[in-house]
Structures are given as C-alpha cells and as structure tokens.
Design a protein around this motif. Structure first.
Motif, short mmCIF file in Angstrom:
data_model
loop_
_atom_site.label_atom_id
_atom_site.label_comp_id
_atom_site.label_asym_id
_atom_site.label_seq_id
_atom_site.Cartn_x
_atom_site.Cartn_y
_atom_site.Cartn_z
N SER A 235 90.14 64.13 -11.13
CA SER A 235 90.82 65.08 -9.89
C SER A 235 92.22 64.63 -9.40
CB SER A 235 89.55 65.02 -8.61
OG SER A 235 89.71 63.56 -8.37
N ARG A 236 92.55 63.36 -9.67
CA ARG A 236 93.69 62.86 -9.31
C ARG A 236 94.90 63.04 -10.16
NH1 ARG A 236 91.38 57.98 -7.60
NH2 ARG A 236 92.95 56.87 -8.68
N TYR B 1 102.11 58.37 -2.78
CA TYR B 1 102.42 57.15 -3.51
C TYR B 1 103.65 56.38 -3.15
CZ TYR B 1 97.81 57.34 -5.81
OH TYR B 1 96.40 57.41 -5.91
N ARG C 113 97.15 65.56 -10.63
CA ARG C 113 98.27 66.06 -9.99
C ARG C 113 99.00 65.05 -9.16
NH1 ARG C 113 95.89 71.03 -7.17
NH2 ARG C 113 95.77 72.36 -8.87
N ASP C 114 98.23 64.25 -8.41
CA ASP C 114 98.78 63.01 -7.71
C ASP C 114 99.78 62.19 -8.61
OD1 ASP C 114 97.46 64.07 -5.74
OD2 ASP C 114 95.94 62.43 -5.50
N ASP D 241 102.67 64.24 -9.83
CA ASP D 241 103.68 64.31 -8.73
C ASP D 241 104.36 62.68 -8.93
OD1 ASP D 241 103.29 66.74 -8.24
OD2 ASP D 241 101.99 66.30 -6.56
N THR D 242 103.67 61.79 -8.83
CA THR D 242 104.21 60.33 -8.70
C THR D 242 105.16 60.14 -9.91
OG1 THR D 242 101.96 59.60 -7.61
CG2 THR D 242 103.66 57.95 -8.35
N MET E 22 101.11 52.35 -9.01
CA MET E 22 99.67 52.95 -8.90
C MET E 22 98.56 52.05 -9.27
SD MET E 22 100.43 56.86 -9.70
CE MET E 22 99.17 57.61 -8.94
N MET F 285 113.66 58.54 -0.35
CA MET F 285 114.43 58.10 -1.52
C MET F 285 116.10 58.26 -1.21
SD MET F 285 112.75 59.74 -4.75
CE MET F 285 110.77 59.80 -4.79
N LYS G 95 119.14 62.72 -15.32
CA LYS G 95 119.55 61.24 -15.24
C LYS G 95 119.54 60.75 -16.87
CE LYS G 95 116.57 58.64 -13.20
NZ LYS G 95 115.53 58.11 -12.32
N GLU H 36 106.97 62.42 -11.67
CA GLU H 36 108.08 63.25 -11.23
C GLU H 36 108.81 62.52 -10.23
OE1 GLU H 36 107.56 67.50 -10.93
OE2 GLU H 36 108.90 67.24 -8.98
N ASN H 37 108.19 62.00 -9.11
CA ASN H 37 108.96 61.16 -7.97
C ASN H 37 109.80 59.82 -8.58
OD1 ASN H 37 108.39 62.86 -5.89
ND2 ASN H 37 106.68 61.98 -5.50
N THR H 38 108.89 59.22 -9.49
CA THR H 38 109.76 58.05 -9.96
C THR H 38 111.02 58.44 -10.76
OG1 THR H 38 108.60 58.18 -12.09
CG2 THR H 38 107.76 56.76 -10.11
N GLN H 39 110.95 59.79 -11.29
CA GLN H 39 112.15 60.10 -12.27
C GLN H 39 112.98 60.96 -11.17
OE1 GLN H 39 110.15 63.09 -14.80
NE2 GLN H 39 109.33 61.51 -16.14
N ARG I 214 92.60 54.87 -4.34
CA ARG I 214 93.95 55.28 -4.66
C ARG I 214 94.50 54.72 -5.90
NH1 ARG I 214 97.94 53.55 -1.28
NH2 ARG I 214 99.42 55.23 -1.82
N ARG I 215 93.74 53.69 -6.36
CA ARG I 215 94.30 52.81 -7.44
C ARG I 215 94.02 53.56 -8.95
NH1 ARG I 215 92.03 47.83 -6.42
NH2 ARG I 215 90.14 48.67 -7.83
#
Lengths: 236, 630
Positions: free
Chosen positions: A218-219, B16, A221-222, A225-226, A181, B109, B144, A228-231, A189-190
């Motif tokens: 405001s970002r 992302y 949550r993003d 979420d990100t 990010m 993914m 994990k 969580e997505n990496t996990q 987005r950065r």
C-alpha cells in the motif's frame, strides 16, 4: 554517529573486542557485516537468531538418537563456538526468552571466568577457546535489554547508516530514497533495504510502478513519490 | 457533494522529509495544512484519501456520449457527433493530495532567493515562487542526468544545456493542480453568495494554488455564465421571466430520459445544449448533464434568490478577478522568463509582481484603491458626482493592478525604474496680469447664522431668525498648475474660465520644449496666469503660447513648485508626463522618456504632497465650480 564513523568503528572493534553489540534500525547490514569483519585465518562463524520461543537447549546442546538406538550428546551453537574459538553472531538478542537469557549470561561472561559443565553423561566441563568472540545485533535501543545482559557488552555501536556495500547494490537513482526511508525508527514509515533490493531486481523486467506495488504494497505510491522527490533535488 | 469529513481517510500519502537532511522526522497525518518544520523535525502530511477527484479518460468520454449520439442520429436523421473538443479528460489518475505533498517538499528543497527592497511579505513571495519550484523540480527530474552527460561529453562546447523548456516539462508544470474540484466548486458557490466580490477570500485560496487551479475556477464560472447566456440570448430577450422559462426548458430537456420519446425540437435543443460549455463542464466534473444548470437554479430559486441579472453581474466580477490572477501568473511561467544564467537567482521581478498581487488580494482593502484621494479633496467633501475622474473607483482588475503597483513602488530609484532621465531647467515667468479680479472677491466675510453669541443682524429676527454672524472659513482660492502641453488640447477661453471660477487662486501654466532647439529660450517655463486677484487677459498673449511651448519635460519641477504653495493644490494634467532621456555618461541623448513608471512616480508625488489631479480642463472647470459654490 556519522556515516564514516559507525561502520568504521564497527570494523575496528569487531574481532578486537570480545563482546560487541550492534544496534539500530533493521536492514542496515549489521548481521551480515558481523560475520565478515576481522575474522582470523580459518576462524569459523557460528550464527543464531533468537526468538521468544527459543530454548537454551539450542545454544547449549542436547541428546539425539544415534545409530545404536541409544542417545548421544550434540553441542549447541554457543558451545560449538566456544570450543572452536569461533565468532558467535547472535541476532535479535533482545528477543531472547528467559531460558536463553539465563544461558547467555554464562556464555557472555568474561573469558577468564567463563566455563560450564554440560549436562551430558560425561559431564564435560567446557571453556571458551582462544579466539572466541561474540557480536550481538538487535533492532531498537540497548536500554531495552536486561541490565546484566547489557553490561556484558562493553562495546555498543549504534548503526544508523546502511552499510556502503549494501547501498552500492542499489542503483544511484534509488539510493537516496532507499537510505532515507530505511533508516527511520518509526516502523510504520520505514522500508527495508531488502525490499529495495528486490524492488530493484524486479524493476529490471517489470515497470517501476508494478514492482513497487508488489514489493511495497500500500505504500508504493509514497515510495515512488520519494524517488521522484530525490530526483527533483538540486545536486549538492 | 461529499464533504471531506465524510470520507474514509486512507492512511497512505506519507511525507519523507528525511531526504532533505537525513534526520528523522515525526510525521503526523492531517487533512489540511501539510507542512514541514525543519527546526523541530516534524511534519504534517496530507493523506491520499483527502482527494477523490476523478476525470474521465478519453475512452470513457466517448462511451458516455455514444448513446446520445446514437439516439439523436435516429431522431434527427443526421450524423451527430459530440466529439471531445474542449472537454477535460485525463488518462492518468488524479490525486491532488500527492501534488500538495510535492509542493510542500519543493518548498523546502528550493529556498526563496533573496529579494531586495520589496514591501511584499515573504509568505506571499514564497507562494509566488511555488510555480518556479515545480518547474525546477520537474526540470531536474527530466534533465539533471542528461545535462551531466552533456556537460561531460562537451566540456568546452559552445552550446549549453538550457534551462528553458525541455520536452514536456512546461506542460507538466502548467497542468499541475493542487486544489480538488469540489473545493473549487464550493468556493465559487460561496463567493457568489456575496454581493461584493470577495477578493480576499479568492486571494487566500488562489495564492496557494497553481495557475491550472485558477483556470479550473474560471472554467466553472464560465460554465455558469454559459447557462445564463444560453437562457437569455434568444432574440435578445433578457427579462427574468424569459430567462426563467428558457432555464426550465433546458432543465427539462437535460433531465429527460434518453429512452423516452423525443420530438425533433427537443432533440435539436438537446444537441445544441450538449455543445455548450455548461453541459460539457457538467459531464467532465459531475458525470451529469445538468450540474451547471442546477447550480444556477439553486442561486435563483434557493435560499439566496438572486435575479439572473444579479447572478450574471457577480459571475462577471469573479471572472474579472480570476482573469487578473491568471494574467499575472502567466507572466511568471518560468519557461518564459528564466534563462540558464538566472537559474540560481530565480527571476525576481515577475515573482515580486505576483507576490504583490497575492498580498494585495489577501490583505488589500479595495475600497481605498482606484486612486487614493488627497487629504484636501477628502476634507472638501465634494459630492460624488464632482469627484475628479482620476479618483473615481475603477473596475476590479484596475483596482488590483493599482494595489500591486502600490506595493512595487519604491522598489528602485526612479532613474533606474523609468530609465535614466532628467527634467527641464525651469524659468519662472510672470504673465501679463492685466485683468483685475478684485470685484469677484467682494463677498461678505461673515454670513448670517441662527446660532452664535452676539447678535449682528437683529433685523433678520422677523424673517429667518439668523441674527448671529458666522465667519466664513474658506475662501475660493488655492493653487492651480495647468499642464499646457499639446496633449491637453485646450484653448484660451478654457484657461480664462478657470481663472474666473477661482479668482483667489494662484494659477500657473507650465510647459517645456525639445532639446534639439539651440536658442536662448529656457527649456521649460512655469508662467503665472493669475495671482493676487489679477489675471491674464488672454491665454494667447502668454509666453508659453507665443513661444510654442507645447511639450512637457517640466512636470516634476511643476509638481514640486505646487507642493510648496497654499492648499488646495490642483494639478490640471492628463499625467502624460515626459522627461529628457540621458545617456549613462550623463549627457543628453536628445530623446525622451515617457513610460508608466514615470507616470506612477508623478502620481505618487501628487499624493504625497496633497495635490488633486484633474484630468482635463473641463474637469478642472467643473471642479472649480464645485469649489466656488461652497
């Protein structure tokens, strides 16, 4: 440029080349590393950050009132660096005002030609001392610099990775999200690595959600979420 | 209901995809079709503002009901509690857009594992695999790191960290929703407007959704059914007028101000209504009491103007399709079918079935299902009433299952699918064809017609003017194979009747015997009962009957023999086909194979070779009559 390359190259070049430009997205550690790599023994580091409102006076020098009630000359940051043979780190070089830009052309000339007469009473002629080198940093692309200025940096390195030492300070569970990010060109987005460092610090005594809220606004949550997505990803 | 376009879109909810491959993506904001294009490094995200769904917290639900409980406690002078049982509450905020974004990320993914030999399209397999993607993501999030630690500490330990359900992983996945409640409402309402159940539209929506979305749709349909049940169950009076009166009464009570004066009867009705699924649903999803009732009223009084009976029919049909979908999805719940060893390979079989379901729903033409009619049956133009039962259309769920089986067929060789087996070695026997049927065939080869070239029956000019002759194109005949195994339970007179109805036919019976009997008799026989206008005099005198051949084992040899005979080809069989079981080394195992796969295989052979299946002797007799009359 791959991860090992950009920082390895920077480490090899800074200090060995007189004029180096590091460019890339903010928050990767360019300015910080510029003040550390390959310093000679007892070599000083003089840093300045340029803005549109800055004037050449700050770099060249100016008069200040002294105890006698008269005025005495004070060298600016660039002249100081010249005289001391220091490393001159110029941050946000692309934000230089036209006044500063004119002065920079002289400062960044080849060492054997560089020299100027200061507008003080003694009309001192100054030249860069041995050991003087410049590391400039900027966000974005060097194409946006005036041609003459860009030409004065024969070495330009695109820093497209966060410095490993900066990343190490971010815990493993945030690291991938932080890296992904923080390297995005699109500023909308950065996120910045500074924000991540603060988020990490706060999340030790606040909930993750609350720390994200105050840091990423405001970002938040993003960001969560990100993370969580990496996990959720399989291990590579 | 607020439409999506009216909503002010908040520009939060960014994807992302950079975490996937460390390349920068050009991400645009969208309201539909969130996706990631890995080749061009572009993506479209679904912004958070897309979803405005809200559910009450448990506390809010209690507070919502409290004034009603207080009021009716006083009016009825008893302790009234409505409770929170079977209500849908959520103590966490819900954002379906966020779940959709996760889904989009998970799709990238976790790639679809390779599937071999399937007719199901990749897109539908991908949709079917989504549930496992969510499970795997959720499992990774929760396990994990713990698994790594476990493996490190107990490198050679006997017990491995399992991929099956861990903690709340399964619950989390099962309750993940992708579709906003108002979209479900709008969809169900639009489905209800169609006379025929719009299976394709339902498939398009529910195949991209999760199991909980299908359950949400079911809850809504169930709430509407509950309205109709409430209005029609009194003394079993289901007339339109009665239902309408009950409906108005319910609406009046539900709309009545709580501060008004309530009679005991009204209060009792209200309390009963509060305990119905319809009102519970209205409270949960619309923060009102009469949402479900108003929807029903719109259908019966609004522009659609359906009768209550028709609305109920449509609702029940929808429910049947939804039930089928959720049943298939349940079969795919990863924690039921995935083990640690199958983590990488996924779990192909249930996924294939679910993918086949999605493809059948989205692309299937259900008018062709039920059973595919053989060509000769279509050409025979048999009246609907005379169509063999086997080909008559079935219920929606059966049709869907047939469609799925159709897609799954040929996935493996039959020996693999049904278990290793073989068919009996067959002997062909000629029965004692003592009965002469030639008399029955003495029909005119030509029949009078009022069109033609050369007049042949000029005498008919004065009566019906059919002076020309037209050649008969068909003659009662064809080939019939009769399954004489015990499950068919027919007697000698039944066989004789068929023979009499189809005198020009070649009729055979077939049957087999068990492997245990070591004698010189053949394992299976196909015995001629009628041929060349001669037939057996009695079934009791046949080799099959005299030697107690009352088992199967010869179904496929009989079908293959039938496939080489003149059309129309008819197989009189209940399709309870049985084969000998074989050990892996090829020797007989003295047991038998009798399963769905074998049956489907035989049905497919019949379809392929244009063989009409007649379920029993009665149907064969009826069908023979209908052919005979042509």
């Amino acid at each position: 440029m791959s991860e090992s390359n950009c920082w390895t190259l920077a480490e090899q070049v800074i200090g060995n080349s007189d004029r180096v430009l590091l460019y890339g997205v903010p928050g990767t550690g360019k300015s910080y590393q510029a003040t550390l790599y390959n310093l000679e023994e007892k070599q000083e580091v003089v840093s300045t950050t340029l803005t549109e409102d800055g004037s050449a006076m700050e770099l060249r020098g100016h008069f200040i009132p002294n105890e006698d009630g008269s005025m005495s000359w004070l060298h600016g940051t660039a002249i100081n660096a010249w005289l001391k043979g220091a490393r001159f780190v110029v941050n946000e070089i692309d934000h230089a005002s036209s006044d500063v830009l004119t002065f920079l052309y002289s400062i960044l000339d080849d060492k054997q030609f560089a020299g100027m007469t200061l507008p003080n009473r003694e009309q001192t002629f100054v030249k860069p001392s041995k050991g003087f080198n410049v590391v400039a940093t900027m966000n974005g692309n060097p194409d946006s610099l005036p041609e003459a200025l860009a030409d004065r940096f024969p070495v330009k390195i695109n820093i497209d990775k966060i410095h490993p030492s900066a990343l190490k300070k971010i815990p493993k569970k945030y690291r991938k999200a932080c890296e992904s990010m923080s390297l995005i060109q699109d500023s909308a987005r950065r996120t910045s690595i500074r924000a991540w460092a603060e988020f990490n610090r706060l999340s030790k005594f606040m909930t993750e959600e609350d720390s994200a809220k105050v840091v990423f606004q405001s970002r938040y949550r993003d960001v969560l979420d990100t993370i969580e997505n990496t996990q959720a990803q399989d291990d590579e | 209901m607020m439409s999506k376009n009216d909503r002010q879109v908040q520009l939060t909810g960014m994807l992302y995809p950079e975490i996937l491959d460390n390349k920068e993506y050009q991400v645009s904001l969208g309201e539909q079709n969130a996706h990631i294009d890995r080749d061009n490094f572009t993506a479209t995200t679904l912004v958070d503002g897309f979803c405005e769904c809200e559910l009450k917290t448990t506390q809010e639900l209690v507070e919502f009901k409290k004034p009603y409980e207080d009021k009716f406690r006083k009016v009825l002078d008893t302790n009234i509690t409505f409770g929170s049982w079977s209500h849908k509450t959520s103590d966490k905020p819900i954002n379906h857009a966020s779940n959709v974004r996760k889904q989009v990320m998970y799709r990238e993914m976790f790639k679809l594992p390779p599937f071999q030999g399937v007719k199901v399209k990749k897109e539908y397999l991908n949709r079917a695999y989504n549930l496992h993607r969510h499970y795997r993501a959720s499992w990774n999030i929760h396990n994990k790191e713990r698994k790594k630690e476990h493996d490190k500490q107990q490198e050679n330990a006997r017990y491995k960290w399992k991929y099956q359900s861990r903690g709340r992983v399964s619950q989390e996945v099962k309750h993940t929703e992708l579709i906003c409640y108002d979209i479900i409402h709008q969809s169900v309402i639009s489905w209800l407007q169609m006379e025929d159940t719009p299976v394709q539209q339902m498939g398009q929506l529910l195949s991209v959704a999760h199991i909980s979305d299908a359950h949400n749709a079911k809850s809504f349909v169930n709430a509407l059914i509950s309205v109709l049940n409430w209005c029609s169950d009194d003394e079993h009076d289901t007339t339109e007028a009665f239902v309408n009166a009950e409906m108005q009464l319910a609406l009046k009570v539900l709309h009545k101000s709580i501060t008004g004066r309530w009679t005991k009867l009204e209060a009792k009705t209200f309390v009963d209504l509060m305990r119905t699924d319809a009102v519970k649903y209205s409270i949960d999803y619309d923060n009102s009491l009469s949402f479900a009732y108003e929807i029903v009223e719109t259908f019966t009084k609004g522009f659609v103007k359906l009768t209550y009976t028709e609305l109920l029919r449509r609702l029940l049909n929808l429910m049947q399709v939804l039930d089928t979908i959720t049943n298939y999805q349940e079969e795919c719940l990863p924690w039921n079918v995935v083990g640690i060893t199958t983590l990488k390979r996924g779990y192909n079989k249930p996924i294939k079935r679910l993918g086949a379901l999605y493809q059948s729903l989205c692309e299937g033409n259900f008018s062709k299902y039920g059973k595919l009619q053989p060509k000769s049956l279509q050409q025979a133009k048999v009246q609907q009433a005379m169509t063999p039962q086997y080909y008559q259309s079935k219920g929606v769920s059966d049709q869907i299952s047939d469609a799925v089986n159709e897609l799954m067929k040929g996935d493996k060789k039959i020996n693999e699918r049904a278990g290793r087996h073989r068919w009996a070695n067959v002997s062909f026997l000629q029965g004692k064809l003592d009965k002469d049927l030639a008399g029955k065939l003495k029909v005119r080869k030509q029949r009078p017609s009022d069109v033609g070239a050369v007049p042949r029956y000029i005498n008919r000019w004065v009566t019906d003017k059919q002076v020309f002759a037209r050649k008969r194109t068909t003659i009662k005949g064809g080939t019939v194979a009769i399954d004489c195994s015990g499950s068919m339970s027919f007697n000698a007179s039944d066989i004789e009747e068929i023979v009499n109805q189809l005198p020009a036919s070649h009729i055979v019976g077939y049957s087999g015997k068990g492997q245990g009997k070591k004698d010189d008799r053949p394992e299976g026989v196909i015995e001629t009962f009628a041929k060349n206008q001669r037939a057996i005099t009695s079934y009791d005198n046949t080799y099959i009957c005299e030697n107690d051949y009352y088992q199967n084992y010869v179904d496929v040899p009989a079908i293959m023999w039938l496939s080489r005979q003149p059309k129309p080809r008819m197989l009189v069989s209940d399709m309870e086909v049985v084969a000998y079981a074989v050990r892996p080394d090829g020797t007989d195992s003295h047991t038998y194979v009798h399963n769905k796969e074998l049956r489907m295989y035989c049905e497919e052979l019949c379809r392929k070779h244009d063989i009409i299946i007649l379920k029993d002797v009665d149907e064969a007799k009826e069908f023979a009559k209908s052919l005979g009359k042509r």
